[in-house]
Design a protein around this motif. Structure first.
Motif, PDB file in Angstrom:
ATOM      1  N   ALA A 389      -0.234 -15.523 -25.905  1.00 40.92           N
ATOM      2  CA  ALA A 389      -0.740 -16.530 -27.338  1.00 40.92           C
ATOM      3  C   ALA A 389      -1.780 -16.106 -26.639  1.00 40.92           C
ATOM      4  N   ASP A 390      -2.747 -16.674 -25.989  1.00 43.44           N
ATOM      5  CA  ASP A 390      -3.807 -17.166 -25.283  1.00 43.44           C
ATOM      6  C   ASP A 390      -4.416 -15.460 -25.498  1.00 43.44           C
ATOM      7  N   GLY A 391      -3.552 -14.303 -25.315  1.00 45.81           N
ATOM      8  CA  GLY A 391      -4.168 -12.943 -25.521  1.00 45.81           C
ATOM      9  C   GLY A 391      -4.172 -12.161 -26.022  1.00 45.81           C
ATOM     10  N   SER A 392      -3.046 -13.187 -26.959  1.00 47.67           N
ATOM     11  CA  SER A 392      -3.295 -12.031 -28.324  1.00 47.67           C
ATOM     12  C   SER A 392      -4.222 -12.750 -29.847  1.00 47.67           C
ATOM     13  N   ARG A 393      -4.552 -13.772 -29.320  1.00 48.84           N
ATOM     14  CA  ARG A 393      -6.375 -14.444 -29.841  1.00 48.84           C
ATOM     15  C   ARG A 393      -7.485 -13.794 -29.308  1.00 48.84           C
ATOM     16  N   ARG A 394      -7.167 -14.140 -28.077  1.00 52.36           N
ATOM     17  CA  ARG A 394      -8.595 -12.806 -27.852  1.00 52.36           C
ATOM     18  C   ARG A 394      -8.790 -11.293 -28.225  1.00 52.36           C
ATOM     19  N   ALA A 395      -7.089 -10.539 -28.563  1.00 55.74           N
ATOM     20  CA  ALA A 395      -7.304  -9.309 -29.418  1.00 55.74           C
ATOM     21  C   ALA A 395      -7.686  -9.935 -30.318  1.00 55.74           C
ATOM     22  N   GLY A 396      -7.097 -10.460 -30.900  1.00 51.13           N
ATOM     23  CA  GLY A 396      -7.392 -10.820 -32.769  1.00 51.13           C
ATOM     24  C   GLY A 396      -9.199 -11.127 -33.094  1.00 51.13           C
ATOM     25  N   THR A 397      -9.817 -12.052 -32.211  1.00 52.25           N
ATOM     26  CA  THR A 397     -11.199 -11.497 -31.664  1.00 52.25           C
ATOM     27  C   THR A 397     -11.633 -11.141 -31.639  1.00 52.25           C
ATOM     28  N   VAL A 398     -11.750 -10.435 -30.557  1.00 53.32           N
ATOM     29  CA  VAL A 398     -12.129  -8.700 -30.707  1.00 53.32           C
ATOM     30  C   VAL A 398     -11.802  -7.806 -31.572  1.00 53.32           C
ATOM     31  N   GLU A 399     -10.713  -8.067 -32.910  1.00 49.37           N
ATOM     32  CA  GLU A 399     -10.056  -6.785 -33.485  1.00 49.37           C
ATOM     33  C   GLU A 399     -11.713  -7.332 -35.178  1.00 49.37           C
ATOM     34  N   ARG A 400     -11.456  -8.627 -34.946  1.00 48.63           N
ATOM     35  CA  ARG A 400     -12.167  -9.117 -36.082  1.00 48.63           C
ATOM     36  C   ARG A 400     -13.553  -9.175 -35.735  1.00 48.63           C
ATOM     37  N   GLU A 401     -13.970  -9.603 -34.613  1.00 47.89           N
ATOM     38  CA  GLU A 401     -16.281  -9.034 -33.871  1.00 47.89           C
ATOM     39  C   GLU A 401     -16.525  -7.375 -34.250  1.00 47.89           C
ATOM     40  N   CYS A 402     -15.224  -7.280 -34.392  1.00 49.81           N
ATOM     41  CA  CYS A 402     -15.203  -5.383 -33.950  1.00 49.81           C
ATOM     42  C   CYS A 402     -15.686  -4.839 -35.435  1.00 49.81           C
ATOM     43  N   VAL A 403     -14.463  -5.419 -36.092  1.00 54.48           N
ATOM     44  CA  VAL A 403     -15.075  -5.207 -37.813  1.00 54.48           C
ATOM     45  C   VAL A 403     -16.129  -5.453 -38.244  1.00 54.48           C
ATOM     46  N   ASP A 404     -16.497  -6.967 -37.894  1.00 59.32           N
ATOM     47  CA  ASP A 404     -17.927  -7.355 -37.921  1.00 59.32           C
ATOM     48  C   ASP A 404     -19.037  -6.297 -37.980  1.00 59.32           C
ATOM     49  N   ILE A 405     -19.033  -6.281 -36.906  1.00 59.99           N
ATOM     50  CA  ILE A 405     -20.029  -5.352 -36.176  1.00 59.99           C
ATOM     51  C   ILE A 405     -20.320  -3.734 -36.761  1.00 59.99           C
ATOM     52  N   VAL A 406     -18.611  -2.985 -36.729  1.00 58.06           N
ATOM     53  CA  VAL A 406     -18.583  -2.138 -37.354  1.00 58.06           C
ATOM     54  C   VAL A 406     -19.456  -2.331 -39.073  1.00 58.06           C
ATOM     55  N   GLU A 407     -18.709  -2.520 -40.101  1.00 59.99           N
ATOM     56  CA  GLU A 407     -18.835  -2.590 -40.889  1.00 59.99           C
ATOM     57  C   GLU A 407     -20.803  -3.547 -41.321  1.00 59.99           C
ATOM     58  N   ALA A 408     -21.235  -3.655 -40.397  1.00 60.47           N
ATOM     59  CA  ALA A 408     -22.665  -4.064 -40.267  1.00 60.47           C
ATOM     60  C   ALA A 408     -23.534  -3.281 -40.356  1.00 60.47           C
ATOM     61  N   ALA A 409     -22.969  -2.215 -39.177  1.00 57.69           N
ATOM     62  CA  ALA A 409     -23.450  -1.230 -38.854  1.00 57.69           C
ATOM     63  C   ALA A 409     -23.542  -0.477 -40.588  1.00 57.69           C
ATOM     64  N   LEU A 410     -22.606  -0.337 -40.552  1.00 59.35           N
ATOM     65  CA  LEU A 410     -22.216   1.078 -42.024  1.00 59.35           C
ATOM     66  C   LEU A 410     -23.521   0.167 -43.320  1.00 59.35           C
ATOM     67  N   LEU A 411     -23.295  -0.736 -43.395  1.00 61.09           N
ATOM     68  CA  LEU A 411     -24.167  -1.779 -44.588  1.00 61.09           C
ATOM     69  C   LEU A 411     -25.886  -2.109 -43.766  1.00 61.09           C
ATOM     70  N   LYS A 412     -26.138  -1.112 -42.832  1.00 62.58           N
ATOM     71  CA  LYS A 412     -27.019  -1.736 -42.716  1.00 62.58           C
ATOM     72  C   LYS A 412     -28.525  -1.072 -42.870  1.00 62.58           C
ATOM     73  N   ASP A 413     -28.606  -0.164 -43.734  1.00 64.04           N
ATOM     74  CA  ASP A 413     -30.126  -0.049 -44.436  1.00 64.04           C
ATOM     75  C   ASP A 413     -29.164   0.050 -46.117  1.00 64.04           C
ATOM     76  N   ARG A 414     -28.611  -0.479 -46.860  1.00 66.68           N
ATOM     77  CA  ARG A 414     -27.982  -1.600 -48.156  1.00 66.68           C
ATOM     78  C   ARG A 414     -28.492  -2.390 -48.238  1.00 66.68           C
ATOM     79  N   VAL A 415     -29.428  -3.223 -47.359  1.00 63.54           N
ATOM     80  CA  VAL A 415     -29.716  -5.473 -47.673  1.00 63.54           C
ATOM     81  C   VAL A 415     -29.982  -5.000 -49.140  1.00 63.54           C
ATOM     82  N   GLY A 416     -30.342  -5.690 -50.351  1.00 60.57           N
ATOM     83  CA  GLY A 416     -30.930  -6.007 -51.628  1.00 60.57           C
ATOM     84  C   GLY A 416     -29.828  -4.899 -52.243  1.00 60.57           C
ATOM     85  N   ASP A 417     -29.010  -3.929 -52.215  1.00 63.33           N
ATOM     86  CA  ASP A 417     -27.995  -3.335 -52.705  1.00 63.33           C
ATOM     87  C   ASP A 417     -27.333  -4.680 -54.233  1.00 63.33           C
TER      88      ASP A 417
END
Length: 477
Positions: A389-417
């Motif tokens: 469970a501890d390992g799965s939580r860490r893997a889940g955190t990695v997944e969620r944070e990576c998605v957030d980081i990559v989506e921020a990179a995807l939208l970094k030039d569209r602030v204000g849209d």
């Protein structure tokens, strides 16, 4: 069961690389293995415990993404009477990892292989996971060999599992296998993958099971910007996954019959989680009539459709209640089933990447032999669910944070849209804060505004997108 798969094509720009490196540092993800663990792995690679039974005459093949080298499973399929025989060889990690040693202790600390968009952090040193223990072609390897006989409809008739030496003849990838099967040029051991896979899919539908064909989410770099696209899984991916599910279900049945084991369990999804998913479907313009079940809807989706692909990514949220359940001395647990599998199920087919699978294999080997599991297995079982469970939580955190980081990179030039979206969740303690599913690109982010209209479409303006902060933020437009 699947996790969200996300990767970056090409060399990530410095801000994205830095954000991912900072995430690993923040989470305490080890950059390498301690010297004593590496030394133990080198010794084990040269002197594994080898089984007596020799199955190297069976022409196994592996089926993985083309760049994979940590090969947990090798397959041989054949006709048997009026049905089929599935031979499924699983890497025998216990042949290399001594209980209580440095390798074992490090595996218990890591628990799982962790996947980042730019790299993989392995459970075991690569000299084992991508070398001596991996079922690489042309190499004789110790394995846990499952032999499962099926009838003409794909139903299980008989199960055997034993340690054996195996030798894979070929490392195949999904695209080439799919092409050969579609063209009718695949030889029988490979051609039967479709026949058996489709039979198992029909049985899955009959029992109410669900297989999520989660597309790979890919961020493509283009002239200092990023674009989002999805790689839909091929039918060959699904058929191969059915072999793993078949083996996991056989393992669970053996454990329950023997009275000792570790199951992968999942209760039925709560109504609130399904309601949130319905709102996501609304945001992505997916028609989900109230009389249609979740399982029935999934079978109508096309992972090649970007909206459907985005929805399938979010469907993985219904798997977050999964856990590991240990039982002993003939007393089955209160919950024995996995809601998505719609049957008893155990993780046992990926021991190079998941700690619990090594223990599950040992329990099944003992069950078939009519013996008690080894003492080192019994001693570890009670603590294993919490560790996993501890390992799965860490893997889940990695997944969620990576998605957030990559989506921020995807939208970094569209602030204000301004974007079309739908509020899929609202914080019950802070009603001015919620979660919005944006239609295009299909990303999910935090939204702020008064009177957020839960489940309704609206227009939102992007106010923040910085890979360095790992979050994107919208405001009601």
């Amino acid at each position: 069961m699947p996790r969200r798969k996300i990767r970056v094509t090409g060399a990530p720009e410095a801000p994205l690389r830095a954000a991912l490196a900072a995430l690993r540092s923040e989470l305490g993800i080890p950059e390498t293995f301690p010297p004593e663990v590496l030394a133990a792995a080198e010794r084990a690679a040269k002197d594994p415990a080898l089984p007596v039974h020799d199955a190297t005459d069976i022409p196994f093949f592996t089926l993985d993404p083309p760049t994979s080298t940590d090969l947990d499973q090798a397959t041989h399929l054949s006709r048997h009477g009026t049905g089929y025989r599935v031979r499924y060889a699983i890497a025998d990690v216990a042949a290399f990892v001594a209980p209580g040693g440095a390798l074992d202790a490090e595996a218990h600390r890591r628990v799982t292989t962790l996947y980042f968009p730019d790299e993989r952090v392995p459970l075991h040193p690569t000299v084992l996971s991508e070398g001596a223990a991996s079922l690489l072609p042309g190499q004789t390897r110790p394995a846990v060999l499952w032999t499962i006989d099926l009838d003409a409809l794909g139903r299980t008739l008989a199960v055997d599992v034993r340690r054996a030496l195996v030798r894979s003849r070929a490392k195949l990838d999904y695209a080439h296998v799919q092409r050969d099967i579609d063209a009718g040029t695949a030889e029988e051991p490979v051609a039967l993958l479709k026949e058996i896979g489709e039979a198992r899919e029909r049985l899955e539908a009959e029992r109410g099971g669900i297989s999520l064909n989660v597309p790979e989410q890919e961020i493509v770099q283009r002239d200092h910007t990023y674009a989002l696209r999805y790689r839909a899984p091929l039918p060959a991916d699904r058929w191969n996954a059915q072999l793993s599910l078949l083996t996991g279900m056989a393992a669970a049945d053996l454990m329950l019959a023997h009275g000792t084991g570790i199951l992968r369990t999942l209760p039925t999804a709560p109504d609130g989680a399904v309601a949130r998913l319905r709102r996501t479907a609304t945001a992505l313009h997916i028609d989900w009539p109230h009389h249609v079940s979740y399982a029935a809807l999934l079978r109508t989706l096309d992972p090649h459709d970007p909206h459907h692909a985005a929805f399938l990514q979010e469907c993985t949220t219904l798997l977050r209640g999964a856990g590991y359940t240990v039982f002993r001395d003939g007393e089955p647990p209160a919950l024995t089933t996995h809601a998505a599998v719609a049957a008893a199920y155990a993780h046992c087919t990926a021991p190079l990447r998941r700690l619990a699978d090594r223990y599950a294999s040992e329990v099944c080997l003992a069950a078939v032999a009519g013996q008690d599991p080894p003492d080192w297995v019994l001693a570890a079982l009670a603590a294993l669910p919490r560790r996993m469970a501890d390992g799965s939580r860490r893997a889940g955190t990695v997944e969620r944070e990576c998605v957030d980081i990559v989506e921020a990179a995807l939208l970094k030039d569209r602030v204000g849209d301004v974007f079309d979206g739908c509020v899929v969740d609202v914080d019950e303690h802070r009603p001015t804060v919620g979660t919005v599913q944006v239609l295009s690109p299909a990303v999910i982010g935090r939204v702020e505004g008064t009177n957020l209209p839960l489940g309704e479409r609206l227009r939102v303006r992007l106010t923040r997108a910085d890979p360095g902060t790992s979050k994107i933020l919208f405001a009601v437009a």
